[in-house]
Design a protein around this motif. Sequence first.
Motif, PDB file in Angstrom:
ATOM      1  N   ILE A 271     -23.137 -37.280 -48.665  1.00 20.28           N
ATOM      2  CA  ILE A 271     -23.665 -37.014 -47.316  1.00 20.28           C
ATOM      3  C   ILE A 271     -25.154 -37.352 -47.281  1.00 20.28           C
ATOM      4  O   ILE A 271     -25.806 -37.395 -48.329  1.00 20.28           O
ATOM      5  CB  ILE A 271     -23.455 -35.541 -46.894  1.00 20.28           C
ATOM      6  CG1 ILE A 271     -24.121 -34.571 -47.881  1.00 20.28           C
ATOM      7  CG2 ILE A 271     -21.977 -35.230 -46.739  1.00 20.28           C
ATOM      8  CD1 ILE A 271     -24.157 -33.131 -47.377  1.00 20.28           C
ATOM      9  N   PRO A 276     -26.544 -36.106 -39.709  1.00 20.25           N
ATOM     10  CA  PRO A 276     -26.070 -37.490 -39.552  1.00 20.25           C
ATOM     11  C   PRO A 276     -26.863 -38.199 -38.448  1.00 20.25           C
ATOM     12  O   PRO A 276     -27.326 -37.559 -37.499  1.00 20.25           O
ATOM     13  CB  PRO A 276     -24.610 -37.325 -39.146  1.00 20.25           C
ATOM     14  CG  PRO A 276     -24.221 -35.960 -39.592  1.00 20.25           C
ATOM     15  CD  PRO A 276     -25.475 -35.132 -39.553  1.00 20.25           C
TER      16      PRO A 276
ATOM     17  N   GLY B 215     -23.692 -31.531 -42.678  1.00 20.44           N
ATOM     18  CA  GLY B 215     -22.988 -32.390 -43.620  1.00 20.44           C
ATOM     19  C   GLY B 215     -21.621 -31.864 -44.013  1.00 20.44           C
ATOM     20  O   GLY B 215     -21.010 -32.381 -44.945  1.00 20.44           O
ATOM     21  N   ARG B 217     -17.917 -31.821 -44.180  1.00 20.38           N
ATOM     22  CA  ARG B 217     -16.979 -32.925 -43.970  1.00 20.38           C
ATOM     23  C   ARG B 217     -15.529 -32.460 -43.983  1.00 20.38           C
ATOM     24  O   ARG B 217     -14.629 -33.241 -43.737  1.00 20.38           O
ATOM     25  CB  ARG B 217     -17.164 -33.979 -45.071  1.00 20.38           C
ATOM     26  CG  ARG B 217     -18.478 -34.727 -45.005  1.00 20.38           C
ATOM     27  CD  ARG B 217     -18.505 -35.672 -43.816  1.00 20.38           C
ATOM     28  NE  ARG B 217     -19.775 -36.356 -43.710  1.00 20.38           N
ATOM     29  CZ  ARG B 217     -20.820 -35.889 -43.049  1.00 20.38           C
ATOM     30  NH1 ARG B 217     -20.736 -34.724 -42.412  1.00 20.38           N
ATOM     31  NH2 ARG B 217     -21.940 -36.562 -42.989  1.00 20.38           N
TER      32      ARG B 217
END
Lengths: 287, 587
Positions: A271, A276, B215, B217
């Motif tokens: 990551i 993001p 982050g 996921r």
Amino acid sequence: MSSDVRFTDFKSDKQPTWCPGCGDFGTMNGMMKALANTGNDPDNTFVVAGIGCSGKIGTYMHSYALHGVHGRALPLAAGVKMANPELEVMAAGGDGDGYSIGVGHFIHAVRRNVDMSYIVMDNRIYGLTKGQASPTSREDFETSTTPEGPKQPPVNPLALALSAGATFIAQSFSSDAMRHTEIVQEAVEHDGFGFVNVFSPCVTFNDVDTYDYFRDELVDVGETDHDPTDLEAAQDVILDPEKEYQGVLYQNEQANAYGAEHGLSENMAEIPDGAPEDATDLVREFY
Amino acid sequence: MPADFNWAVGGEAGDGIDSTGKIFAQALSRAGRHVFTSKDFASRIRGGYTAYKIRTSVDRVQSVVNRLDVLIALTPRTIEENLDELHDGSVIIYDGERTTMEDAPIPEDVVGLDVPLKRLAEEAGGAIMRNVVALGAACAVTDFPIENLDSALEKRFGAKGQKLVENNKDAARKGKAHVEDTDDHEFKYDLETTDNDYVLLNGDEAIGMGAIAAGCRYYAGYPITPATDVMEYLKGRIEGYGGHVVQAEDELSAINMALGAARAGARAMTATSGPGIDLMAETFGLVATTETPLVIANIMRSGPSTGMPTKQEQGDLNAMLHGGHGEIPRFVLAPTTIDECFWKTVEAFNLAEKYQLPVYLTGDLSLAVTEQTFEPDAFDMDEVEIDRGKLVDEENLAEWQNEKGQFQPHALADDGVSPRAVPGTDDGAHMTTGLEHDELGRRTEDTEMRVKQVDKRDRKVETAKQRESWQPREFGDAEADTLILSWGSNEGAMVEAIEMLADDGIDVRFISVPYIFPRPELDDAIDAAEDILVVECNSTGQFADLIEHDALVRVNRINKYNGVRFTADELADRISGALTEAPEVPQ
């Protein structure tokens, strides 16, 4: 990752505490060979084990591994594989772990068809707690908790798997080392949930389902004209009340494995250092 | 401060109450007004009573009050349920042509506006739009520009085609025109607009957005009220960021899947509510003892057992602090506002990885389903920092190998934090287990190693206490003799109560605590206070017990456990009551 991996690379330096003669030795050897033969190495392999004699396997093998709680090996293994599809994932457990406390997960793991293998060491007894009936114990099998036998039919794990839409169903015998290795290897290579029920005799607490019994009674479908892609043929061997079989009993190579069905290809461990890049789009949605 | 305005739509489950309320809330937000919403709902798909309430002002609003200015009533029960909140000048919009509403019990002093919602909706293209007709009528009553409603209708129905949007706009105008043409009341409400841009979201959405930002996921969960919104938010969004959502077969599977993903190195989470926390307890111990980073969101509802699934409570604090057999450290974070749900989620992921343990992120029903407006930069993605802790790669892995070259995932590090090698890291292969283990992660019953591993895990807490900031949030008068303490979602109502108390001449210092474990040092504040009151939504005062234990004092407890959150006016009343009536509490 080296290409010259030997099966002994998957062996840890910890000596097994299984009883001398336990079927689990042979089961584990076949698993290690199958992993090595399919080009895996300990650093890209994750083994998940449940609880029971079988659950100790993670300690005796060398790979990334987690020895979890009783009955939950399958969802744990599925999580590993979904998060990093590059890993080879193998779950292992016993008949109590998989077909009693964990049977709910078994059905759904079969349906989910995550690309992994599931090796069940089926000795038809609870060994580690010193000899109680298991879900695969025979109806009249006398144990400390069932002095007159369980008086209920054993679970047929192969039939459970078939009814839940399995894409790979196999059975092997730990003492038939070559065939066992071949069968586990096919499960590893199968693109989907590769399920192998392994007869792995308990020499201490089960005097019925013994090495001699399996050696005498097992029919190897590899020596017949059985076609594993034929669903009806698979039903016939899986539901046969007279005989027990080893070999790949059913395989459906047409179905997509979970990862392909859901577009999982990335290693989720990687990551960015911050949010993001386009995360602000998420805020804008709330205008 | 310009007056706030309180609006509600109520009817049976299945009447479209939630989407009607959401459209109006969106319209207000897009008109530059602050909004705070709340919901009364039951655990059923159809029937019963359900309502969506909105408090709005040009200033920030952060709690509900017991007052209704305009009520859209689709059933007589809606009126009965809200009698106490209606006042002289309140307006009830209802459809007198609907059989059940013919003899609707409109209270005296309240203006009953009989609008043929169904008939006008049919004229606009379909009876299903009757709630939108009512929204148009509400615009007329409140002098609220109907263009703002158009914008919200476009957002809501745009994906289903422009025709539907136009029909809805028409339905709204029919409702507005009906009131303007047939009613000669002078309404006193005037919802002015501003040029401010706000975003409108609830706590579950803020947690989901925080997870993506941090982050995360991988999410595995099992549907349960009021945590399901987290999963529904992530599904369809997290995939765009390389993530995945799985609906597991039960909570046992959900936490094990999340654990598996976390062992594979992903930032992983699950979210659930009380019953799920109970089911996850065994694997929670496994997560903790294998020192795996995992975020578990517990969106509390009323318990025990199935309890009141759609009602508010903060009853799981002890379960989170002490749940599971044996002793093992875990962190418990309790965001106090919706924007903090976002930031505490980011923090939870960092803490989980830095200290390699499970982190409970706890909200409650009030935070989860309440929507509130914020400036968009309350969620500034540039402020998000990621700290993955002691993650090792091929290059620094050797530092943590033993003399045989074996990697030690539970090495006895001075700070208690062992190295972490994710699968796929060369030469990092290792196991771990729920059995007590040695530095290699292998089973041990060695008495010395047992003590060393327990001490190592506990040492992580001491390290975290020193390295991290566990600051509470403070409001009111820092010099006041009265100290109010609370945790979780009571903050908004309490902050508004401070002003009400001040108007009555009562100054209070309010400390809102978002960290339950580790938690801030409150000794100085407690020593300085004459009266200490602890506010929480449970019957026994679980947080009050912690405060008494930490500071060796006795505190007054203000508890509520009827399933409904605190309101600001109620808190002000109860605090002033407690201060005047309570006997001296021995220190």
